[in-house]
Design an enzyme around this catalytic site. Structure first.
Site, mmCIF file in Angstrom:
data_model
loop_
_atom_site.group_PDB
_atom_site.id
_atom_site.type_symbol
_atom_site.label_atom_id
_atom_site.label_comp_id
_atom_site.label_asym_id
_atom_site.label_seq_id
_atom_site.Cartn_x
_atom_site.Cartn_y
_atom_site.Cartn_z
ATOM 1 N N ASP A 44 -24.919 -38.961 115.512
ATOM 2 C CA ASP A 44 -23.938 -39.731 114.738
ATOM 3 C C ASP A 44 -22.547 -39.149 114.934
ATOM 4 O O ASP A 44 -22.391 -37.985 115.301
ATOM 5 C CB ASP A 44 -24.280 -39.667 113.239
ATOM 6 C CG ASP A 44 -25.632 -40.304 112.943
ATOM 7 O OD1 ASP A 44 -26.069 -41.171 113.722
ATOM 8 O OD2 ASP A 44 -26.240 -39.905 111.927
HETATM 9 N N1 URA Z 1 -30.545 -37.863 112.540
HETATM 10 C C1 URA Z 1 -29.437 -38.346 111.942
HETATM 11 O O1 URA Z 1 -29.477 -38.804 110.822
HETATM 12 N N2 URA Z 1 -28.276 -38.282 112.620
HETATM 13 C C2 URA Z 1 -28.155 -37.741 113.853
HETATM 14 O O2 URA Z 1 -27.059 -37.696 114.410
HETATM 15 C C3 URA Z 1 -29.324 -37.248 114.466
HETATM 16 C C4 URA Z 1 -30.506 -37.318 113.791
#
Ligand code: URA
Length: 246
Positions: A106
């Site tokens: 993310d």
């Molecule tokens: N899980 C999440 O919630 N975000 C990420 O970036 C990776 C795994």
């Protein structure tokens, strides 16, 4: 005999210039193949056995390239984005045309992101069937109850058709270590799949909010802690081998 490629394409792919620039260099006699100056742009080069030099340095073709990036917060795990900087923008000075990030972190997640042009390896690392561990550190707003931690190991309902695959979870802070207000907690979570916002949604299922998330390893390869957020380095041959073994 090895795989072959046109001379002008090889030079362009190795970052020696655009296709028209390298054609001009060839025309000027600045390129040699096995010690002889050549003028034929389309000469077929044996990538394993021919020795190509341009302007006094040897051109080394690498079919696959592998980079470990410590992804900073604020950039997106994509090759293009209209608004934000992408992870490829951080590979300053590299030829990024055929590179892509393996899976997505993310925008606000930090940590280990593999960037490569090896599509097959990328696919294998992400396939839930290959069971490659992805390890995260998550700082969360509320500690989990023991039975909620067990649920992580059995499968959590995050609103998808299927429960999550069994994950591993371990608390790595005492109650006061996590945050100044002493409310939160820090966990290490190991997943073998990578659904959208998965770690965040797994904690959310128990009313706990992920406030900081960092990926620290993929398979046997661990984030190099000398890399500050935004820095990257090439994977070593041993690390590439470890990823291939899964
Ligand atoms: N899980 C999440 O919630 N975000 C990420 O970036 C990776 C795994």
């Amino acid at each position: 005999m090895g795989e072959k490629m046109r001379l002008d394409r090889l030079l362009a792919e190795c970052g020696e210039g655009t296709r028209s620039e390298v054609k001009a260099y060839i025309k000027k006699g600045r390129v040699t193949v096995n010690g002889k100056a050549v003028k034929d742009n389309g000469l077929k080069i044996d990538l394993e056995n021919d020795e190509v030099w341009i302007s006094g340095h040897q051109v080394k073709y690498e079919k696959f390239r592998y980079f470990m990036l410590n992804k900073p917060q604020g950039c997106v795990s994509a090759t293009k984005d209209g608004l934000s900087a992408t992870v490829l923008d951080l590979l300053d000075g590299e030829i990024t045309r055929d590179l892509f990030p393996v899976g997505r972190l993310d925008k606000d997640t930090e940590g280990f992101l593999l960037i490569t042009n090896d599509g097959q390896l990328g696919h294998e690392l992400l396939s839930p069937r290959k069971h490659v561990d992805k390890k995260y550190i998550a700082c969360v707003s509320k500690p989990l109850e023991p039975e909620q931690m067990s649920a992580f190991e059995d499968g959590v309902d995050i609103g998808d058709e299927k429960l999550t695959m069994p994950a591993k979870i371990r608390r790595i802070s005492d109650e006061t270590a996590a945050k100044p207000d002493g409310i939160g907690a820090v966990y290490e979570v190991i997943l073998q799949e990578g659904r959208y916002h998965q770690v965040k949604r797994m904690f959310e299922a128990f009313g706990s909010k992920v406030e900081y998330l960092k990926r620290i390893s993929m398979g046997q390869v661990v984030l190099d802690e000398t890399l500050a957020p935004g820095q990257y380095r090439r994977l070593t041959a041993d690390e590439v081998e470890a990823l291939r073994r899964g």
